[in-house]
Scaffold this active site. Sequence first.
Site, mmCIF file in Angstrom:
data_model
loop_
_atom_site.group_PDB
_atom_site.id
_atom_site.type_symbol
_atom_site.label_atom_id
_atom_site.label_comp_id
_atom_site.label_asym_id
_atom_site.label_seq_id
_atom_site.Cartn_x
_atom_site.Cartn_y
_atom_site.Cartn_z
ATOM 1 C CG HIS A 307 31.141 22.613 -79.173
ATOM 2 N ND1 HIS A 307 30.450 21.425 -79.200
ATOM 3 C CD2 HIS A 307 32.380 22.324 -78.708
ATOM 4 C CE1 HIS A 307 31.232 20.457 -78.739
ATOM 5 N NE2 HIS A 307 32.400 20.974 -78.433
ATOM 6 C CG ASP A 364 39.927 24.693 -77.928
ATOM 7 O OD1 ASP A 364 39.200 24.085 -78.744
ATOM 8 O OD2 ASP A 364 40.763 24.119 -77.197
HETATM 9 C C1 SDX Z 1 36.864 21.458 -79.913
HETATM 10 O O1 SDX Z 1 33.411 18.051 -80.876
HETATM 11 C C2 SDX Z 1 33.962 18.329 -79.731
HETATM 12 O O2 SDX Z 1 33.505 17.951 -78.665
HETATM 13 C C3 SDX Z 1 35.229 19.168 -79.820
HETATM 14 C C4 SDX Z 1 35.810 19.660 -78.521
HETATM 15 C C5 SDX Z 1 36.292 18.513 -77.653
HETATM 16 O O3 SDX Z 1 36.336 18.698 -76.424
HETATM 17 O O4 SDX Z 1 36.743 17.483 -78.223
HETATM 18 O O5 SDX Z 1 34.835 20.394 -77.799
HETATM 19 C C6 SDX Z 1 37.016 20.553 -78.749
HETATM 20 O O6 SDX Z 1 37.256 21.106 -80.988
HETATM 21 C C7 SDX Z 1 36.173 22.781 -79.728
HETATM 22 C C8 SDX Z 1 35.994 23.568 -81.056
HETATM 23 C C9 SDX Z 1 37.306 24.294 -81.348
HETATM 24 N N1 SDX Z 1 37.283 24.932 -82.666
HETATM 25 C C10 SDX Z 1 37.173 26.252 -82.837
HETATM 26 O O7 SDX Z 1 37.042 27.048 -81.911
HETATM 27 C C11 SDX Z 1 37.269 26.732 -84.283
HETATM 28 C C12 SDX Z 1 36.192 27.774 -84.563
HETATM 29 N N2 SDX Z 1 34.877 27.129 -84.514
HETATM 30 C C13 SDX Z 1 34.328 26.686 -85.775
HETATM 31 O O8 SDX Z 1 35.227 26.348 -86.770
HETATM 32 C C14 SDX Z 1 33.083 25.816 -85.617
HETATM 33 O O9 SDX Z 1 32.257 26.425 -84.732
HETATM 34 C C15 SDX Z 1 33.243 24.363 -85.213
HETATM 35 C C16 SDX Z 1 34.237 23.646 -86.075
HETATM 36 C C17 SDX Z 1 33.659 24.259 -83.795
HETATM 37 C C18 SDX Z 1 31.876 23.676 -85.364
HETATM 38 O O10 SDX Z 1 31.567 23.689 -86.689
HETATM 39 P P1 SDX Z 1 30.175 23.066 -87.227
HETATM 40 O O11 SDX Z 1 29.420 22.387 -86.145
HETATM 41 O O12 SDX Z 1 30.492 22.279 -88.458
HETATM 42 O O13 SDX Z 1 29.344 24.351 -87.568
HETATM 43 P P2 SDX Z 1 29.358 25.028 -88.982
HETATM 44 O O14 SDX Z 1 30.759 25.182 -89.467
HETATM 45 O O15 SDX Z 1 28.385 24.322 -89.847
HETATM 46 O O16 SDX Z 1 28.815 26.488 -88.603
HETATM 47 C C19 SDX Z 1 27.425 26.753 -88.556
HETATM 48 C C20 SDX Z 1 27.320 28.234 -88.891
HETATM 49 C C21 SDX Z 1 27.987 28.582 -90.229
HETATM 50 O O17 SDX Z 1 27.363 29.759 -90.722
HETATM 51 P P3 SDX Z 1 26.094 29.595 -91.792
HETATM 52 O O18 SDX Z 1 26.582 28.699 -92.904
HETATM 53 O O19 SDX Z 1 24.959 28.982 -90.980
HETATM 54 O O20 SDX Z 1 25.809 31.000 -92.244
HETATM 55 O O21 SDX Z 1 28.042 28.995 -87.902
HETATM 56 C C22 SDX Z 1 29.124 29.689 -88.526
HETATM 57 C C23 SDX Z 1 29.390 28.977 -89.842
HETATM 58 O O22 SDX Z 1 29.991 29.851 -90.766
HETATM 59 N N3 SDX Z 1 30.270 29.566 -87.599
HETATM 60 C C24 SDX Z 1 31.124 30.544 -87.329
HETATM 61 C C25 SDX Z 1 31.998 30.009 -86.350
HETATM 62 N N4 SDX Z 1 31.668 28.746 -86.085
HETATM 63 C C26 SDX Z 1 30.594 28.474 -86.864
HETATM 64 N N5 SDX Z 1 31.230 31.815 -87.792
HETATM 65 C C27 SDX Z 1 32.246 32.554 -87.271
HETATM 66 N N6 SDX Z 1 33.124 32.110 -86.339
HETATM 67 C C28 SDX Z 1 33.037 30.850 -85.849
HETATM 68 N N7 SDX Z 1 33.903 30.410 -84.929
#
Ligand code: SDX
Length: 428
Positions: A307, A364
Amino acid sequence: MSEIANITLEGKTYECPVITGSENEKAIDISKLRAQTGYITIDTGFKNTGSTKSGITFLDGEKGILRYRGYPIEQLADQAEFLEVAYLLVYGNLPSKEEFLAFKESITHHTLVHEDMRQFLEAYPAKAHPMGIMAASLCTLSTFYPESQDPTRPTEAIDLTIHRLIAKTPTLAAWAYKNAMRHPLMYPLNKFDYCENFLYMMFANPSEKYYADPVIVNALNKLLILHADHEQNCSASTVRIVGSSQANLYASISAGVSALWGPLHGGANQAVIEMLEAIKNDGGKLDKWIQKAKDKNDPFRLMGFGHRVYKNFDPRAKIIKKAADDVLNKLGVVDPVLDIAKQLEEVALSDQYFVDRGLYPNVDFYSGIIYRALGIPTEMFTVMFALGRLPGWIAQWKEMMEEGQPIGRPRQVYTGENERDYIPLEKR
Ligand code: SDX
């Protein structure tokens, strides 16, 4: 004495005021930075940038705190009705008994959708994704109320639009589902409360009497409350920026639905179930999928994990995880996917990659398991998210409009070609 941030550029120091929120959050106000320095800031994805001050929702990502207008989500999810929370978000306070009755009365009497809307609905193919139908239908709804096109009109016109949206969105959502099933549409019945009416329109049919199991009604009520707002998330920011051009509220909400559809946002609840099903069909080899999620060369991510704000735990996920056990037990539903989800959470949270990055189950991760137990098909999961988030989007739009905020128009840093002369086609 208010704090000041000093920024030194090319040997000259500029002062930017620091603002402090009611929960002691701090921000550097850069609204005059470009005029003073010629510089802008840049923050792709707005990971460190606030778009507004707001009094609607407070969340603390480190402590796992979420409050709507100051009320803890745990109390609202346990004790409130969804329409009560909708009123709280939109109007700022919990309604009195009289206010709540009047609000429910108004919502109940606006649940019908103009009969001509059926023509649009029946034109969609059975395989049409209901989020596409929702986004289009909400924008189409505005065409039936030309008087609602001006979002600056006096309060009663805006209130009527708000009530119409809250009342008609469940009808449109249920009709999108019935249309996909090629089943007869069920019309809202005024004898039912909000959640019962939605379940009736989704699952009843003309040939038999409908009974809404209180376990299912209460579970739906709780899920809608847990999704009702989440400050400046992707879809709420979309609603704000579309609304900031003074596009009408229907169009702004329709844009929010489109933003929510993405699998990185609200579409994750559908993607989680599809992921868990894939793991189950792959023999439940959790380590293989955990490795895939960690592999930078693999586009696979653990859906429902991580998140932008919560880096310890998402309070909603904790409540939904417990509710999943309760609801499945009460309904006598055994879903192997719930066990896979719990095992996946356990394995991931013992893996340094996830712990180091603060990746925990989000709202989710478990919600789809409850939706499934309620009989809601996977493709409708994100529509359920939109149904819950609707009052939050409306509240964000209303706050922005009432503050007279300017049209949203970010700056950029140009990195393209420098000036060059046009070469006529025959010389190229
Ligand atoms: C919602 O914003 C809100 O409030 C949203 C929400 C709401 O109520 O409106 O809470 C609802 O959208 C919840 C999120 C639902 N999405 C998912 O579950 C999809 C999977 N999650 C990711 O795609 C991700 O965690 C996000 C999109 C939720 C957040 O992405 P960020 O903040 O841009 O973080 P990032 O992509 O920069 O990740 C940071 C690191 C990265 O690795 P490094 O580059 O540091 O090595 O964490 C890793 C990412 O690769 N990472 C994951 C991951 N999520 C982040 N690695 C594996 N699996 C994951 N799910």
